[in-house]
Write an enzyme that holds these catalytic residues in place. Structure first.
Site, mmCIF file in Angstrom:
data_model
loop_
_atom_site.group_PDB
_atom_site.id
_atom_site.type_symbol
_atom_site.label_atom_id
_atom_site.label_comp_id
_atom_site.label_asym_id
_atom_site.label_seq_id
_atom_site.Cartn_x
_atom_site.Cartn_y
_atom_site.Cartn_z
ATOM 1 N N ILE A 60 21.862 -25.889 -25.487
ATOM 2 C CA ILE A 60 22.560 -25.017 -26.437
ATOM 3 C C ILE A 60 24.056 -25.295 -26.400
ATOM 4 O O ILE A 60 24.735 -25.288 -27.428
ATOM 5 C CB ILE A 60 22.246 -23.539 -26.154
ATOM 6 C CG1 ILE A 60 20.736 -23.306 -26.172
ATOM 7 C CG2 ILE A 60 22.919 -22.635 -27.187
ATOM 8 C CD1 ILE A 60 20.303 -21.923 -25.704
ATOM 9 N N TYR A 98 16.125 -14.433 -12.683
ATOM 10 C CA TYR A 98 17.013 -15.060 -13.675
ATOM 11 C C TYR A 98 17.647 -14.002 -14.573
ATOM 12 O O TYR A 98 18.870 -13.952 -14.748
ATOM 13 C CB TYR A 98 16.225 -16.075 -14.504
ATOM 14 C CG TYR A 98 16.906 -16.475 -15.792
ATOM 15 C CD1 TYR A 98 18.123 -17.146 -15.774
ATOM 16 C CD2 TYR A 98 16.319 -16.183 -17.026
ATOM 17 C CE1 TYR A 98 18.754 -17.507 -16.964
ATOM 18 C CE2 TYR A 98 16.944 -16.535 -18.210
ATOM 19 C CZ TYR A 98 18.154 -17.203 -18.167
ATOM 20 O OH TYR A 98 18.776 -17.550 -19.335
ATOM 21 N N ARG A 145 6.934 -14.499 -28.869
ATOM 22 C CA ARG A 145 8.370 -14.694 -28.727
ATOM 23 C C ARG A 145 9.019 -14.891 -30.097
ATOM 24 O O ARG A 145 8.367 -15.295 -31.072
ATOM 25 C CB ARG A 145 8.671 -15.914 -27.842
ATOM 26 C CG ARG A 145 8.221 -15.785 -26.398
ATOM 27 C CD ARG A 145 9.003 -14.748 -25.646
ATOM 28 N NE ARG A 145 8.619 -14.650 -24.234
ATOM 29 C CZ ARG A 145 7.733 -13.795 -23.756
ATOM 30 N NH1 ARG A 145 7.111 -12.947 -24.585
ATOM 31 N NH2 ARG A 145 7.457 -13.758 -22.464
#
Length: 330
Positions: A12, A140, A220
């Site tokens: 990204i 995370y 998702r």
């Protein structure tokens, strides 16, 4: 004045660097190349080093007139974070502390942060809103939430304003075909499916088909990586105009199950793509879909590449042209 992009050689990050370059920005990329690729950085100055190295980071700030920071640098494997949380706290949280301390020292007062939907954990409602409860189900997500909270207190104490972008599943590749998704190891569904289509994997694993969803597999919200990159640019502009600190979700507001993604990839590639059901992964919520209304209204963000066939098609074009990714040269 330059924009510093930490982790700018990553997936990204490199697409955001490309978007900034298209707007004529001066770019300083900082990346330790642990996961990033030198070839993915299409312009600007690249400094290879670690945010936790105080001398290195001091040099970067001293040698450049930095106006704003976009912060991507972090470990991001959910499964690994559950096995080695210490690594994630040290790199993600401590690395961010080192960055914020240097920003304070050098009077840099604007930071855009690459956060994640994993900060929410198992959502209370769908689509998820920014004010919803944050209760991560993996280490995370917990470290990303800790990084957000740290930025909030640096804003209170030192007026370092931040925009935190909580995004969902990034996919796709740049329209130029020059950059795409290449992780080692690869854990993201779309590239794993496409590697299977290329014959590089014997099958795609579906982790659990007993979730409370229509076909039993996780759902998702997929968003094109270049749409994400645009949101980071808009967030920098917001801070430059004096905007207050804020948190935004980034997604398309539409969910696709794992099985649906595989079926669409079969259509796009014309390949069989064998799939095997395996056990659930620890820390995977059943459904993650974003409400991005606030980002649309306050940032003026308008994702335009939100057809999943097109997103997977752009990724497929890159994988066909780069079957070995960027190669071994980091």
């Amino acid at each position: 004045m330059a924009v510093m992009v930490t982790g700018g050689a990553g997936y990204i990050g490199s697409h955001t660097v490309a978007a900034l370059l298209e707007r004529g920005e001066e770019i300083v990329v900082v990346d330790n190349l642990q996961q990033g690729h030198r070839q993915a950085v299409l312009g600007g100055k690249l400094y290879v080093g670690d945010l936790r190295d105080e001398q290195f980071l001091e040099q970067v700030f001293a040698e450049n007139e930095i106006d704003a920071v976009i912060h991507f640098a972090a470990n991001s494997l959910v499964g690994e974070s559950m096995k080695d949380p210490g690594k994630y706290y040290h790199n993600n949280v401590y690395g961010t502390l080192c960055l914020l301390e240097q920003m304070k020292k050098h009077n840099v007062s604007k930071i855009v942060f690459s956060s994640t939907a994993a900060t929410y954990g198992e959502p209370e409602r769908v689509p998820i809103g920014e004010e919803d409860r944050t209760y991560p189900t993996n280490a995370y997500g917990e470290t990303k939430l800790a990084m957000e909270k740290m930025m909030r207190w640096f804003d209170v104490a030192h007026q370092i304003r931040f925009v935190s972008l909580r995004y969902f599943n990034a996919a796709g590749a740049h329209s130029s075909g020059k950059i795409g998704e290449d992780h080692q190891p690869e854990t993201h569904l779309v590239p794993l499916v496409l590697q299977t289509a290329l014959g590089q994997r014997p099958h795609i694993s579906i982790f659990g088909d007993d979730y409370a969803t229509e076909d039993g597999t996780c759902i998702r919200d997929y968003i094109h990586v270049s749409d994400l990159a645009d949101a980071h640019v808009l967030a920098v502009e917001r801070l430059r105009k004096g905007g207050e600190s804020a948190v935004y979700n980034l997604g398309c507001g539409t969910g696709f199950s794992v099985k649906q993604v595989i079926d669409i990839a079969r259509e796009v590639t014309g390949r069989e793509i064998p799939a095997v059901i395996e056990q659930r992964r620890e820390g995977d919520p059943a459904v993650l879909i974003a409400s991005s209304e606030r980002a649309r209204q306050e940032l003026g963000w308008n994702p335009t590449r939100n057809n999943l066939q097109d997103i997977i098609g752009s990724a497929w074009a890159w994988h066909v042209a780069n079957p070995n990714g960027y190669g071994k040269d980091h």
